[in-house]
Design a protein around this motif. Structure first.
Motif, PDB file in Angstrom:
ATOM      1  N   UNK A 159       5.709  -5.197  -4.405  1.00  0.00           N
ATOM      2  CA  UNK A 159       6.211  -6.082  -3.365  1.00  0.00           C
ATOM      3  C   UNK A 159       5.042  -6.522  -2.479  1.00  0.00           C
ATOM      4  N   UNK A 160       5.260  -7.570  -1.703  1.00  0.00           N
ATOM      5  CA  UNK A 160       4.220  -8.055  -0.783  1.00  0.00           C
ATOM      6  C   UNK A 160       3.829  -6.933   0.196  1.00  0.00           C
ATOM      7  N   UNK A 161       4.824  -6.180   0.630  1.00  0.00           N
ATOM      8  CA  UNK A 161       4.569  -5.083   1.560  1.00  0.00           C
ATOM      9  C   UNK A 161       3.658  -4.028   0.929  1.00  0.00           C
ATOM     10  N   UNK A 162       3.913  -3.683  -0.337  1.00  0.00           N
ATOM     11  CA  UNK A 162       3.072  -2.697  -1.030  1.00  0.00           C
ATOM     12  C   UNK A 162       1.659  -3.212  -1.221  1.00  0.00           C
ATOM     13  N   UNK A 163       1.524  -4.505  -1.568  1.00  0.00           N
ATOM     14  CA  UNK A 163       0.201  -5.087  -1.783  1.00  0.00           C
ATOM     15  C   UNK A 163      -0.608  -5.133  -0.490  1.00  0.00           C
ATOM     16  N   UNK A 164       0.077  -5.265   0.636  1.00  0.00           N
ATOM     17  CA  UNK A 164      -0.621  -5.249   1.929  1.00  0.00           C
ATOM     18  C   UNK A 164      -0.974  -3.830   2.355  1.00  0.00           C
ATOM     19  N   UNK A 165      -0.103  -2.878   2.001  1.00  0.00           N
ATOM     20  CA  UNK A 165      -0.350  -1.485   2.414  1.00  0.00           C
ATOM     21  C   UNK A 165      -1.509  -0.884   1.619  1.00  0.00           C
ATOM     22  N   UNK A 166      -1.539  -1.122   0.319  1.00  0.00           N
ATOM     23  CA  UNK A 166      -2.626  -0.632  -0.529  1.00  0.00           C
ATOM     24  C   UNK A 166      -3.293  -1.832  -1.216  1.00  0.00           C
ATOM     25  N   UNK A 167      -4.114  -2.566  -0.474  1.00  0.00           N
ATOM     26  CA  UNK A 167      -4.673  -3.814  -1.011  1.00  0.00           C
ATOM     27  C   UNK A 167      -5.684  -3.575  -2.129  1.00  0.00           C
ATOM     28  N   UNK A 168      -5.720  -4.538  -3.049  1.00  0.00           N
ATOM     29  CA  UNK A 168      -6.673  -4.509  -4.161  1.00  0.00           C
ATOM     30  C   UNK A 168      -7.660  -5.670  -4.090  1.00  0.00           C
ATOM     31  N   UNK A 169      -7.375  -6.646  -3.210  1.00  0.00           N
ATOM     32  CA  UNK A 169      -8.188  -7.859  -3.160  1.00  0.00           C
ATOM     33  C   UNK A 169      -8.517  -8.174  -1.704  1.00  0.00           C
ATOM     34  N   UNK A 170      -9.503  -7.454  -1.178  1.00  0.00           N
ATOM     35  CA  UNK A 170      -9.857  -7.616   0.225  1.00  0.00           C
ATOM     36  C   UNK A 170     -11.362  -7.403   0.369  1.00  0.00           C
ATOM     37  N   UNK A 171     -11.905  -7.923   1.448  1.00  0.00           N
ATOM     38  CA  UNK A 171     -13.330  -7.761   1.786  1.00  0.00           C
ATOM     39  C   UNK A 171     -14.268  -8.564   0.882  1.00  0.00           C
TER      40      UNK A 171
END
Length: 403
Positions: A159-171
């Motif tokens: 879910x969008x919430x899960x992707x924000x909580x444990x991001x894989x595409x950041x920084x």
């Protein structure tokens, strides 16, 4: 009694799944919210070294193709010091991955540049220093099947919430792509809609090899040695993407090899290149080994694309690279509806693909036997110009210029 056993089995399965997911959440919370950020902060007490570059390999335990050309080019310049950090997310145990991640964080904390070519919770969960720049040289060309934030609410993604909580595409400081056409898709996948200027159509480094005549000649020599029949016959490459989730990835086995052999064996050999996630590859029957050969472990996908006269795939981005040769390709998408529900695509599948969509072996045979009248080269050229316009043999040079 049978009904009782069935109910008990169903309850046991659900309980097991619940606890596996609970343990995974606990592990992710402990590492990504506590251990990795704290370790990075500790290692960040040291100054950033302006000549230090880290190549971060997420899945494998060695430097892969997309990195190798950049690594070699930077090494020739002689201005930088390099560290290769491998996590082994598809090969190492969870404990070993954690050790590898901590060792990588120590190097990343003092690096000026970090190159990465895949999804990474490790890079995404740390408070990245402003002096450190992360360059995402994504491992695939074009924009075919959805990934990252584009899979939110799909079966493949969380879910969008899960992707924000444990991001894989950041920084990510910079993202390199194969064409201006696909910038919007990567902006969506990496949640960079407000930073599209940081997604640059430099081309994909590993495609430079397709303009290397010596490499192409070597690939032909290799397949002639491994498959002697390829000297006198044309080569069909079958390179499907995997099915299922990464941990239990498997290859499709819907192609009727007997039919292919009977109809095309006089003129062609069929070679397989299975996805690297697939651990247990389908076995070719002994009676067909003069026609159908699995070269997954013997030749790279780049080598096989160079030497193939026809390419059969389904949802793999390798078709973007193959378009550089302007040769026939077809799409064995027997499970298209299911795959759309599972993961989805960035473009309308039927409109985008520069070759026929086949659901049966008979359809593929019919097309291949009539290539002279049915193959539309211009459709492949248009596809190439749209999705691969920056892949002209000089991608590595442009990526280095950005440094």
């Amino acid at each position: 009694m049978k009904l009782v056993k069935k109910v008990v089995h169903g309850i046991s399965w659900r309980v097991a799944v619940f606890f596996r997911r609970l343990l995974a959440r606990c592990y992710n919370t402990a590492t990504q919210k506590i251990l990795y950020p704290l370790s990075y902060r500790k290692y960040s007490r040291e100054a950033v070294q302006k000549d230090k570059i880290v190549f971060l390999e997420i899945r494998m335990m060695e430097l892969t193709d997309n990195f190798q050309r950049i690594y070699d080019a930077l090494q020739r310049e002689g201005k930088y010091r390099f560290t290769v950090c491998c996590i082994g997310s598809e090969l190492a145990s969870r404990g070993q991955q954690c050790k590898n991640s901590l060792a990588a964080l120590k190097e990343i904390a003092t690096a000026r540049y970090v190159f990465i070519n895949d999804s990474s919770s490790l890079i995404s969960c740390i408070p990245l220093r402003p002096e450190t720049k992360v360059i995402q040289t994504w491992h695939a060309c074009g924009a075919f099947k959805r990934f990252g934030f584009s899979t939110a609410q799909k079966q493949f993604g969380g879910s969008y919430k899960q992707l924000m909580r444990f991001p894989l595409h950041k920084n990510f400081s910079l993202v390199t792509v194969s064409s201006p056409e696909v910038i919007w898709a990567y902006a969506e996948a990496f949640h960079m809609e407000d930073r599209k200027e940081d997604i640059v159509a430099t081309g994909i480094s590993r495609t430079d090899v397709f303009y290397d005549q010596a490499a192409i000649a070597a690939a032909y020599e290799k397949i002639h040695r491994l498959v002697p029949a390829s000297r006198d016959k044309k080569v069909i490459l079958y390179a499907p993407t995997y099915r299922g989730r990464v941990a239990k990835a498997y290859s499709p086995e819907e192609m009727d090899l007997e039919q292919m052999h009977e109809a095309l064996g006089e003129e062609y050999v069929l070679v397989f290149k299975h996805h690297p996630f697939v651990k247990n590859r389908p076995v070719v029957p002994e009676s067909l080994k003069d026609f159908a050969i699995d070269l997954t472990a013997d030749m790279t996908i780049e080598e096989l694309l160079m030497v193939s006269d026809v390419c059969i795939s389904d949802y793999s981005s390798l078709v973007f690279e193959y378009s550089l040769f302007e040769r026939p390709m077809l799409f064995f998408a027997y499970d298209l509806e299911e795959y759309y529900d599972w993961r989805g695509f960035y473009y309308d599948y039927a409109e985008m693909t520069p070759g026929p969509t086949c659901k049966t072996t008979e359809e593929m045979i019919d097309y291949i036997k009539n290539l002279d009248t049915r193959f539309d080269r211009q459709k492949v050229v248009d596809f190439k110009n749209k999705f691969m316009s920056a892949c002209d043999g000089h991608a590595t040079e442009r990526i280095l210029e950005l440094l």
